[in-house]
Design an enzyme around this catalytic site. Structure first.
Site, PDB file in Angstrom:
ATOM      1  N   ARG B  13       9.102  18.363 -20.914  1.00  0.00           N
ATOM      2  CA  ARG B  13       7.834  18.684 -21.592  1.00  0.00           C
ATOM      3  C   ARG B  13       8.066  19.528 -22.839  1.00  0.00           C
ATOM      4  NH1 ARG B  13       4.795  23.480 -18.081  1.00  0.00           N
ATOM      5  NH2 ARG B  13       6.695  24.486 -17.349  1.00  0.00           N
ATOM      6  N   SER B  40       0.518  24.269 -20.831  1.00  0.00           N
ATOM      7  CA  SER B  40       1.243  23.558 -19.767  1.00  0.00           C
ATOM      8  C   SER B  40       1.950  22.318 -20.290  1.00  0.00           C
ATOM      9  CB  SER B  40       0.287  23.129 -18.649  1.00  0.00           C
ATOM     10  OG  SER B  40      -0.282  24.243 -18.046  1.00  0.00           O
ATOM     11  N   GLU B  61     -11.333  14.375 -19.416  1.00  0.00           N
ATOM     12  CA  GLU B  61     -10.304  13.429 -19.847  1.00  0.00           C
ATOM     13  C   GLU B  61     -10.880  12.093 -20.295  1.00  0.00           C
ATOM     14  OE1 GLU B  61     -10.253  15.109 -16.969  1.00  0.00           O
ATOM     15  OE2 GLU B  61      -8.575  16.491 -17.213  1.00  0.00           O
ATOM     16  N   PHE B  86      -3.850  12.861 -14.727  1.00  0.00           N
ATOM     17  CA  PHE B  86      -5.188  13.027 -15.326  1.00  0.00           C
ATOM     18  C   PHE B  86      -5.367  12.184 -16.579  1.00  0.00           C
ATOM     19  CE2 PHE B  86      -4.640  17.534 -13.507  1.00  0.00           C
ATOM     20  CZ  PHE B  86      -4.939  17.080 -12.228  1.00  0.00           C
ATOM     21  N   HIS B 112       4.285  16.552 -16.388  1.00  0.00           N
ATOM     22  CA  HIS B 112       4.205  16.829 -14.945  1.00  0.00           C
ATOM     23  C   HIS B 112       4.185  15.548 -14.114  1.00  0.00           C
ATOM     24  CE1 HIS B 112       3.071  20.568 -16.804  1.00  0.00           C
ATOM     25  NE2 HIS B 112       2.933  21.204 -15.660  1.00  0.00           N
ATOM     26  N   ASP B 120       2.900  21.977  -6.528  1.00  0.00           N
ATOM     27  CA  ASP B 120       1.479  21.606  -6.635  1.00  0.00           C
ATOM     28  C   ASP B 120       1.073  20.546  -5.605  1.00  0.00           C
ATOM     29  OD1 ASP B 120       0.704  23.375  -8.556  1.00  0.00           O
ATOM     30  OD2 ASP B 120       0.984  22.002 -10.236  1.00  0.00           O
ATOM     31  N   ARG B 170       7.944  18.135 -15.728  1.00  0.00           N
ATOM     32  CA  ARG B 170       7.741  19.547 -15.971  1.00  0.00           C
ATOM     33  C   ARG B 170       9.004  20.408 -15.852  1.00  0.00           C
ATOM     34  NH1 ARG B 170       4.242  23.602 -12.141  1.00  0.00           N
ATOM     35  NH2 ARG B 170       5.867  23.025 -10.676  1.00  0.00           N
TER      36      ARG B 170
END
Lengths: 284, 318
Positions: B13, B40, B61, B86, B112, B120, B170
């Site tokens: 990322r 992020s 989104e 997302f 991610h 997560d 990530r």
């Protein structure tokens, strides 16, 4: 052109487009006559009078001209007829509607480069977001022209619209005019029976929009409200026109019901319908 | 044998973030849109350098994808950033109509991605995205393998006209491909040559594929390792050239077995040159919480499993 003459010219064009709509849907034996008949006065006014864009100079990127986005993509008979009658392409092409290898797809497509269309639509609730991107791009480019969007009222049940409505109000996207085809009907029936929109004007005001209302089947009133909408742009608020229309307007048995949303007339119904609408400019 | 070794651990990322900033400097038509995950997904440097070209959409989104289409058709080059689930599975219909079908020059950048999102858990560990997005006509799907390659890929897609899904992870992972490499969309990279088996890997599994090849080397097996950073369009020639030589295949990816790189390779081979193929991919299930390395191993996405799958594929040749 004097006002009265201009109104008569646009009314005649919209009347001819009503014939186009019926003939296209009848010939294809599919399509959406109800909303198309209801919105054709608006679409005619927009393409033949209101928008600052010459049909021959249509640009996909919309630079230095007004742009239009159709969110309720199913009313293609209305869109295609208004575009053709305003000079975007030959009216003869209307005969290809929904047929194999036509640029006039059932729902709008950019695949075939039909002038006047910037993006595909038909999966509901997305047109306003795309228009917002175009409006923000205009602001970046310091392009003073406007972005117009038409959405159905039932379509406002889609959550994405409210993301876009929130964004436009909060970020003061004031170079955009959303028109809602406020006919209070959707496929399954009257809106208040399916999922009531409640106080729609109040909802838009709560999201910090400038709200206008008027009759979308009266050319004089339409032009008046659309010029008010233009004048309201550039003042820190997006503009919405809640346009009252009658689904099926112009054909007596198609009005006052949701049943003609997506149903073509049979031969007998077509003959009854077409007899009610004068051929003003010549059929395609 | 000279082994490729990583120099340091770095995040893919972060490579995206550096690439986006550099692309933004090179081309002022580039705009960036983010849905409340700016730091992020590492879009903060771009946002700081070019505030007028950065659009904070809020947690919305669907609206973000639509707006990106609007920017693209107006001549801008929008980079959309979010977590990979997302900005793909959540908004698949939006991507389908206003990006893919409308052929808009939108760059969907999903950070991610995969189970390496780790702690997560499954809600955030998208393992289906490659399959969904590659199923859409017009879409290009890219899954770079490390920091340097993610940066290069970001710069490359800025110069490509058409819709792209760029997928990356990530956590800090081995950074082993050359700095300032030229990235060619759709061009596979041969990392190690070999005649006994072809290992096609993508994303975070490219480095373990190399490690597995070195383990195989110690057993006297010459594995060919090819980095398939572009899953669509697949480099058919590179795949077929390698397989005609080795006659067996392992595919390795941080993705579900359904719809991933392995399926793309299998589809190509079954129609042209069928050979035994083993998949290193996740079975038909959702992920779990844990440290990235732990979760990868839990699902068999590591060098040992690539090694074992290779032995099995070679066995099946006989």
């Amino acid at each position: 052109m004097p006002n009265k003459e201009r109104i008569t010219r646009l009314e005649n064009q919209a009347t001819q487009s009503r014939r186009d709509i019926l003939r296209m849907v009848y010939a294809a034996q599919s399509g959406h006559p109800g909303g198309s008949l209801g919105c054709i006065d608006y679409m005619t006014a927009l393409f033949s009078n209101v928008m600052r864009r010459s049909p021959k100079d249509f640009r996909m990127d919309g630079k230095d001209q007004d742009m239009f986005f159709l969110s309720n993509g199913h009313i293609t008979p209305c869109l295609y007829s208004a575009l053709a009658r305003s000079g975007y392409f030959d009216i003869k092409e209307l005969a290809t509607f929904r047929k194999l290898d036509s640029r006039l797809q059932g729902h709008p497509s950019v695949h075939d480069h039909l002038p006047g269309i910037h993006v595909a639509s038909g999966s509901l609730g997305q047109g306003l977001s795309v228009a917002l991107g175009a409006a923000e791009a205009k602001k970046l480019n310091k392009d003073p022209y406007l972005v117009y969007v038409l959405a159905g009222d039932g379509e406002l049940q889609e959550g994405q619209n409210w993301e876009a409505i929130m964004y436009a109000g909060a970020k003061k996207v004031d170079n955009l005019i959303l028109t809602v085809d406020y006919n209070l009907k959707q496929i399954d029936g009257p809106i208040d029976k399916v999922l009531d929109l409640g106080d729609l004007a109040g909802k838009f005001r709560a999201f910090d929009w400038h709200v206008l209302e008027g009759n979308g089947n009266n050319m004089e009133e339409l032009l008046d409200v659309l010029s008010q909408a233009k004048a309201a742009c550039g003042k820190g608020k997006p503009v919405v026109f809640l346009m009252r229309t009658e689904m099926g307007y112009g054909v007596d048995f198609m009005m006052g019901t949701h049943k003609w949303h997506g149903t073509p007339p049979n031969e007998e119904q077509f003959n009854m319908a077409i007899a009610q609408i004068k051929e003003t400019l010549g059929d395609y | 044998m000279e082994k490729i070794q990583y120099t340091e651990l770095k995040e893919c990322r972060a490579g995206f973030g550096e690439g986006l900033l550099e692309a933004g400097k090179q081309n002022e038509d580039i705009v960036a849109l983010c849905a409340d995950l700016t730091a992020s997904v590492k879009m903060d440097a771009f946002a700081k350098a070019f505030p007028e070209r950065f659009f904070q959409i809020g947690i919305a989104e669907a609206n973000m994808i639509g707006m990106a289409a609007g920017f693209a058709l107006s001549g801008k080059i929008p980079f959309v950033g979010s977590f990979a689930n997302f900005c793909t599975t959540r908004v698949l219909d939006q991507i389908r109509m206003v990006v893919a079908y409308s052929n808009n020059n939108v760059k969907i950048c999903g950070s991610h991605a995969g189970v390496t999102t780790g702690e997560d858990g499954a809600t955030h560990q998208v393992m289906e995205d490659i399959g969904f997005i590659k199923g859409l006509p017009n879409m290009v799907v890219i899954n770079p393998c490390d920091f340097n390659q993610t940066k290069a890929a970001t710069l490359a897609i800025a110069n490509y006209k058409g819709p792209v899904y760029l997928r990356f992870g990530r956590p800090k992972m081995p950074n082993f491909t050359p700095e300032n490499q030229q990235f060619e969309i759709g061009k596979a990279v041969v990392l190690k040559e070999g005649k006994d088996i072809s290992i096609f890997a993508t994303g975070h599994l490219v480095y373990p594929a190399l490690e597995a090849a070195y383990m195989l080397h110690d057993k006297g097996i010459a594995a060919e390792v090819i980095n398939i950073h572009t899953i669509k369009p697949l480099d058919n020639k590179a795949v077929l050239d390698s397989v005609m030589k080795t006659k067996c295949v392992v595919t390795a990816e941080e993705h579900l077995l359904n719809g991933g790189l392995g399926d793309s390779v299998a589809q190509l081979l079954v129609r042209n040159y069928p050979v035994p193929q083993e998949y290193v991919a996740m079975e038909d299930r959702f992920g779990i919480s844990g440290k990235p390395e732990e979760v990868l191993s839990y699902f068999g996405l590591d060098k040992e499993h690539i090694f074992n799958a290779s032995l099995k594929a070679i066995q099946r040749k006989k």
